[in-house]
Design a protein around this motif. Structure first.
Motif, mmCIF file in Angstrom:
data_model
loop_
_atom_site.group_PDB
_atom_site.id
_atom_site.type_symbol
_atom_site.label_atom_id
_atom_site.label_comp_id
_atom_site.label_asym_id
_atom_site.label_seq_id
_atom_site.Cartn_x
_atom_site.Cartn_y
_atom_site.Cartn_z
ATOM 1 N N ARG A 86 -2.150 13.139 -20.436
ATOM 2 C CA ARG A 86 -2.464 11.818 -19.924
ATOM 3 C C ARG A 86 -1.193 10.987 -20.086
ATOM 4 O O ARG A 86 -0.868 10.539 -21.181
ATOM 5 C CB ARG A 86 -3.663 11.201 -20.671
ATOM 6 N N CYS A 87 -0.483 10.839 -18.986
ATOM 7 C CA CYS A 87 0.809 10.168 -18.985
ATOM 8 C C CYS A 87 0.763 8.982 -18.041
ATOM 9 O O CYS A 87 0.224 9.090 -16.938
ATOM 10 C CB CYS A 87 1.894 11.152 -18.535
ATOM 11 N N GLY A 88 1.325 7.872 -18.475
ATOM 12 C CA GLY A 88 1.410 6.697 -17.623
ATOM 13 C C GLY A 88 2.821 6.160 -17.556
ATOM 14 O O GLY A 88 3.582 6.265 -18.512
ATOM 15 N N VAL A 89 3.170 5.608 -16.393
ATOM 16 C CA VAL A 89 4.442 4.911 -16.229
ATOM 17 C C VAL A 89 4.255 3.487 -16.731
ATOM 18 O O VAL A 89 3.296 2.819 -16.337
ATOM 19 C CB VAL A 89 4.878 4.867 -14.746
ATOM 20 N N CYS A 90 5.150 3.035 -17.572
ATOM 21 C CA CYS A 90 5.054 1.670 -18.091
ATOM 22 C C CYS A 90 6.368 0.933 -17.892
ATOM 23 O O CYS A 90 7.439 1.473 -18.161
ATOM 24 C CB CYS A 90 4.683 1.684 -19.571
ATOM 25 N N MET A 91 6.229 -0.309 -17.426
ATOM 26 C CA MET A 91 7.372 -1.189 -17.243
ATOM 27 C C MET A 91 7.248 -2.437 -18.104
ATOM 28 O O MET A 91 8.046 -3.351 -17.983
ATOM 29 C CB MET A 91 7.497 -1.567 -15.769
ATOM 30 N N ASP A 92 6.216 -2.447 -18.965
ATOM 31 C CA ASP A 92 5.995 -3.588 -19.861
ATOM 32 C C ASP A 92 5.296 -3.079 -21.120
ATOM 33 O O ASP A 92 4.696 -2.008 -21.126
ATOM 34 C CB ASP A 92 5.149 -4.664 -19.164
ATOM 35 N N THR A 93 5.358 -3.871 -22.169
ATOM 36 C CA THR A 93 4.797 -3.455 -23.454
ATOM 37 C C THR A 93 3.273 -3.464 -23.456
ATOM 38 O O THR A 93 2.657 -2.632 -24.116
ATOM 39 C CB THR A 93 5.320 -4.346 -24.603
ATOM 40 N N PHE A 94 2.666 -4.382 -22.723
ATOM 41 C CA PHE A 94 1.203 -4.430 -22.679
ATOM 42 C C PHE A 94 0.636 -3.124 -22.133
ATOM 43 O O PHE A 94 -0.279 -2.537 -22.719
ATOM 44 C CB PHE A 94 0.729 -5.620 -21.826
ATOM 45 N N SER A 95 1.184 -2.642 -21.031
ATOM 46 C CA SER A 95 0.706 -1.389 -20.443
ATOM 47 C C SER A 95 0.926 -0.213 -21.384
ATOM 48 O O SER A 95 0.069 0.666 -21.506
ATOM 49 C CB SER A 95 1.403 -1.123 -19.104
ATOM 50 N N ALA A 96 2.073 -0.199 -22.059
ATOM 51 C CA ALA A 96 2.363 0.892 -22.991
ATOM 52 C C ALA A 96 1.366 0.921 -24.140
ATOM 53 O O ALA A 96 0.915 1.985 -24.566
ATOM 54 C CB ALA A 96 3.784 0.761 -23.527
ATOM 55 N N ARG A 97 1.011 -0.242 -24.634
ATOM 56 C CA ARG A 97 0.018 -0.319 -25.711
ATOM 57 C C ARG A 97 -1.357 0.100 -25.203
ATOM 58 O O ARG A 97 -2.082 0.859 -25.853
ATOM 59 C CB ARG A 97 -0.007 -1.745 -26.277
ATOM 60 N N MET A 98 -1.717 -0.351 -24.016
ATOM 61 C CA MET A 98 -3.044 -0.077 -23.467
ATOM 62 C C MET A 98 -3.248 1.396 -23.111
ATOM 63 O O MET A 98 -4.353 1.926 -23.289
ATOM 64 C CB MET A 98 -3.316 -0.937 -22.229
ATOM 65 N N ILE A 99 -2.200 2.076 -22.631
ATOM 66 C CA ILE A 99 -2.414 3.493 -22.292
ATOM 67 C C ILE A 99 -2.698 4.321 -23.544
ATOM 68 O O ILE A 99 -3.362 5.348 -23.461
ATOM 69 C CB ILE A 99 -1.284 4.116 -21.436
#
Length: 149
Positions: A86-99
């Motif tokens: 389960r991999c996600g592309v993140c361009m911000d810290t909020f998305s990185a934390r949420m994934i």
């Protein structure tokens, strides 16, 4: 995650410098870095690097993975083809934390041509510092796993 958790890093040729900065940063935080390359700026194909890193995570050899290409998109798509990833592309810290908190992501993808170096390190920190919340999110992650078969 505890100290000496193994984290695999890989990229294509577009992200060598950022991958090296992330490797040094992650190592300084106490994680064991497994950098599987590439080591030169010669053009290479991101799908093989995404798959190779994903196999390290899926096998249990590494707990987490961080992968990079120009946009982060292509290498993420390749990684997500590996069962259990389960991999996600993140361009911000909020998305990185949420994934991590909501999707129990075990890999993070970053676009080296999209995200600056300092923001990339903040994104990595947000990803590594977050933990899966379980509960209703566990039900949803189970639903994602069921799609894999």
């Amino acid at each position: 995650m505890s100290a000496k958790t193994r984290i695999v890093l890989s990229s294509d040729h577009a992200a060598l410098d950022l991958r090296a900065a992330i490797a040094a940063h992650v190592s300084a935080k106490g994680y064991e870095v497994v950098d599987i390359g590439p080591t030169t700026t010669e053009s290479t194909h991101y799908p093989k690097h995404g798959e190779a890193a994903a196999q390290k995570v899926a096998s249990g050899d590494c707990a987490l993975g961080i992968i990079l290409c120009g946009t982060g998109q292509g290498i993420m798509m390749a990684a997500n083809k590996v069962k259990g990833i389960r991999c996600g592309v993140c361009m911000d810290t909020f998305s990185a934390r949420m994934i991590r908190q909501h999707n129990d992501a075990n890999m993070l993808s970053i676009g080296a041509r999209v995200v600056g170096d300092m923001l990339a390190l903040d994104i990595v920190d947000a990803f590594l510092d977050a933990t899966f919340e379980g509960g209703r999110h566990g039900t949803r992650v189970d639903m994602i796993k069921a799609i894999e078969g």
